[in-house]
Design a protein around this motif. Sequence first.
Motif, mmCIF file in Angstrom:
data_model
loop_
_atom_site.group_PDB
_atom_site.id
_atom_site.type_symbol
_atom_site.label_atom_id
_atom_site.label_comp_id
_atom_site.label_asym_id
_atom_site.label_seq_id
_atom_site.Cartn_x
_atom_site.Cartn_y
_atom_site.Cartn_z
ATOM 1 N N ARG A 1 -19.431 38.675 38.487
ATOM 2 C CA ARG A 1 -19.387 38.197 37.105
ATOM 3 C C ARG A 1 -19.991 39.250 36.172
ATOM 4 N NH1 ARG A 1 -21.952 32.458 34.843
ATOM 5 N NH2 ARG A 1 -22.016 33.043 32.612
ATOM 6 N N LEU A 2 -19.311 39.464 35.044
ATOM 7 C CA LEU A 2 -19.816 40.399 34.037
ATOM 8 C C LEU A 2 -19.778 39.722 32.672
ATOM 9 C CD1 LEU A 2 -20.741 43.345 33.288
ATOM 10 C CD2 LEU A 2 -18.333 43.805 32.778
ATOM 11 N N LEU B 1 -25.111 48.938 40.501
ATOM 12 C CA LEU B 1 -25.787 47.640 40.447
ATOM 13 C C LEU B 1 -25.232 46.689 41.504
ATOM 14 C CD1 LEU B 1 -25.954 47.161 36.566
ATOM 15 C CD2 LEU B 1 -27.833 47.801 38.081
ATOM 16 N N ILE B 2 -23.927 46.721 41.668
ATOM 17 C CA ILE B 2 -23.287 45.841 42.663
ATOM 18 C C ILE B 2 -23.715 46.227 44.077
ATOM 19 C CG2 ILE B 2 -21.048 45.205 43.671
ATOM 20 C CD1 ILE B 2 -19.928 45.573 40.732
ATOM 21 N N GLU B 3 -23.747 47.520 44.329
ATOM 22 C CA GLU B 3 -24.167 47.984 45.660
ATOM 23 C C GLU B 3 -25.641 47.728 45.906
ATOM 24 O OE1 GLU B 3 -22.961 52.062 45.630
ATOM 25 O OE2 GLU B 3 -20.847 51.590 46.037
ATOM 26 N N SER B 4 -26.404 47.490 44.840
ATOM 27 C CA SER B 4 -27.823 47.144 44.982
ATOM 28 C C SER B 4 -28.005 45.649 45.206
ATOM 29 C CB SER B 4 -28.595 47.578 43.728
ATOM 30 O OG SER B 4 -28.520 48.982 43.560
ATOM 31 N N GLY B 5 -26.904 44.900 45.255
ATOM 32 C CA GLY B 5 -26.969 43.483 45.592
ATOM 33 C C GLY B 5 -26.762 42.519 44.446
ATOM 34 N N ALA C 1 -37.417 43.740 40.110
ATOM 35 C CA ALA C 1 -37.450 42.619 41.054
ATOM 36 C C ALA C 1 -36.673 41.409 40.553
ATOM 37 C CB ALA C 1 -38.899 42.239 41.343
ATOM 38 N N GLU C 2 -36.822 41.130 39.240
ATOM 39 C CA GLU C 2 -36.135 39.964 38.684
ATOM 40 C C GLU C 2 -34.959 40.353 37.796
ATOM 41 O OE1 GLU C 2 -37.451 36.052 36.106
ATOM 42 O OE2 GLU C 2 -38.907 36.983 37.456
ATOM 43 N N PRO D 1 -28.071 36.633 34.065
ATOM 44 C CA PRO D 1 -27.735 37.721 34.993
ATOM 45 C C PRO D 1 -28.990 38.312 35.623
ATOM 46 C CG PRO D 1 -27.550 38.467 32.735
ATOM 47 C CD PRO D 1 -27.789 36.985 32.670
ATOM 48 N N THR D 2 -28.784 39.065 36.691
ATOM 49 C CA THR D 2 -29.920 39.729 37.358
ATOM 50 C C THR D 2 -29.929 41.226 37.086
ATOM 51 O OG1 THR D 2 -28.633 40.058 39.388
ATOM 52 C CG2 THR D 2 -29.910 38.017 39.206
#
Length: 332
Positions: free
Chosen positions: A210-211, A173-177, A265-266, A238-239
């Motif tokens: 942030r988690l 998820l982090i590497e996806s932005g 997307a969101e 969160p996204t």
Amino acid sequence: MVVSIREVAQRAGVSLGTVSNVLNRPEQVSPATRRRVEAAIAETGYVRNDSARQLREGSSRTLAMVVLDMANPFFTDVARGAESEAERAGAMLVLCNSGDDQQREQRHLEQIAQQRMRGVLITPVDGDGEAALKTLAAQGIPAVLVDRGSRRHDRCSVSVDDVLGGELAARHLIESGHRHLAFVGGPLTVEQVADRLRGAREASEEAGCRLDVVATAALTVEAGRAATETILDADPRPTALLCANDLLALGALQALTARGVPVPAEMAVIGYDDIDFAAAAAVPLSSVRQPRAELGRAAARLLLEEAGAQGDHRHQHVVFVPELVVRRSTGG
């Protein structure tokens, strides 16, 4: 009416011992006599009572498996793997559902001990289940922990590296932005959930992200849906959602769809287990795959080895490596 072995002997014109030999040691009976006894068995409809013989000999061919939630496809798949290994060894697997209830689990274990089953595969409700398994230990019935590691040297276990699994999901998820994630899962006292959260925390802290943690009372679709409703009302929200299992993630997808929030997307969503429903969801679900059937097969193999070892058994702790499976729910 139940047909007795005595009636078979009378029909075939042989002794009870000869019928017993045909059933248990056919090589000791002449072909002609064996055919006569087999014909009498077919004519009378006799069915042998293996349970009484096995109790006398202390060699039951029945294994038990006690799972936390039979409604969870993860446990169904693990049980299928265990059943295939049991059948290969000429044994039968009986499936019991604790429903994540310690008292119900204890009742199952007491009945298993009374039946003197050959061994038990169990995902305990509480920790390593040591208190619950005392009844079996007193009867000399071996137990193997499934999807749960063991800290004891005298009990086998088969598990997955869930800390790594949580780390894989968060890192993806982090590497996806994504810079603001939420972990959805619970109860947090469940070892697997705690380990997945630990891995997610380590990856988030390392990346400076942030988690948020949204604890649930259960690992169900309904719990995932309710948790996501809460998350959607947060500010800031969160996204990306990292769910402790796929059922929670499917519930999250339902809530997001109902609120008109586009995925990914969101809001991105990733689950854990990679059950069959994950790929079949309206938005195919990214997940951390556990080798479910192999978990069951490996556990059953260890149990059968221990049950047949007569005390001379080297206990093992098998740990499988999880695998990230990327699909459309995270942009794959």
